[in-house]
Design a protein around this motif. Structure first.
Motif, mmCIF file in Angstrom:
data_model
loop_
_atom_site.group_PDB
_atom_site.id
_atom_site.type_symbol
_atom_site.label_atom_id
_atom_site.label_comp_id
_atom_site.label_asym_id
_atom_site.label_seq_id
_atom_site.Cartn_x
_atom_site.Cartn_y
_atom_site.Cartn_z
ATOM 1 N N ASP A 30 38.916 76.075 60.716
ATOM 2 C CA ASP A 30 38.458 75.739 62.430
ATOM 3 C C ASP A 30 39.721 74.556 62.355
ATOM 4 O O ASP A 30 39.851 73.594 62.029
ATOM 5 N N GLU A 31 41.021 75.173 63.613
ATOM 6 C CA GLU A 31 41.798 74.129 63.889
ATOM 7 C C GLU A 31 42.890 73.688 62.834
ATOM 8 O O GLU A 31 43.492 72.700 62.537
ATOM 9 N N ASP A 62 46.796 73.795 62.511
ATOM 10 C CA ASP A 62 47.512 73.714 63.406
ATOM 11 C C ASP A 62 48.791 74.581 63.569
ATOM 12 O O ASP A 62 49.012 75.181 64.716
ATOM 13 N N GLN A 92 43.246 82.456 59.947
ATOM 14 C CA GLN A 92 42.570 81.148 60.163
ATOM 15 C C GLN A 92 41.446 81.052 58.923
ATOM 16 O O GLN A 92 40.217 81.001 59.316
ATOM 17 N N ASP A 132 42.021 67.276 61.382
ATOM 18 C CA ASP A 132 41.367 68.235 62.392
ATOM 19 C C ASP A 132 40.786 69.609 62.027
ATOM 20 O O ASP A 132 40.357 70.201 62.742
ATOM 21 N N CYS A 133 41.316 69.843 60.805
ATOM 22 C CA CYS A 133 40.964 71.154 60.290
ATOM 23 C C CYS A 133 39.661 71.104 59.589
ATOM 24 O O CYS A 133 39.468 70.324 58.642
#
Length: 73
Positions: A9-10, A12, A40, A68-69
């Motif tokens: 998730d996330e 970038d 992803q 962020d991941c």
């Protein structure tokens, strides 16, 4: 040998994914790892008896390296 895939998730950018993959490959117990920006997805291979410990190290390292991941278990 156990091989599992997890959703990311996330993540970038493709460059971030490549750098993360290179660093994760150096962690103890990681036999093979793939971080795919387009899908992803993170795919991890490790010995059956230590897979959960290796996955914990991968998750912790990813949280430190790419805050962020998140790896969705």
């Amino acid at each position: 040998m156990m091989k599992k895939s997890f959703k990311l998730d996330e993540i970038d950018c493709a460059n971030c994914a490549r750098e993360l993959q290179e660093k994760l490959a150096k962690l103890d117990g990681v036999q093979k790892v793939s971080v795919n920006f387009m899908t992803q997805k993170l795919t991890l291979e490790a010995a059956d008896e230590e897979f959960d410990d290796v996955l914990d190290r991968v998750v912790d390292f990813t949280a430190d390296e790419e805050p962020d991941c998140e790896i969705i278990r």
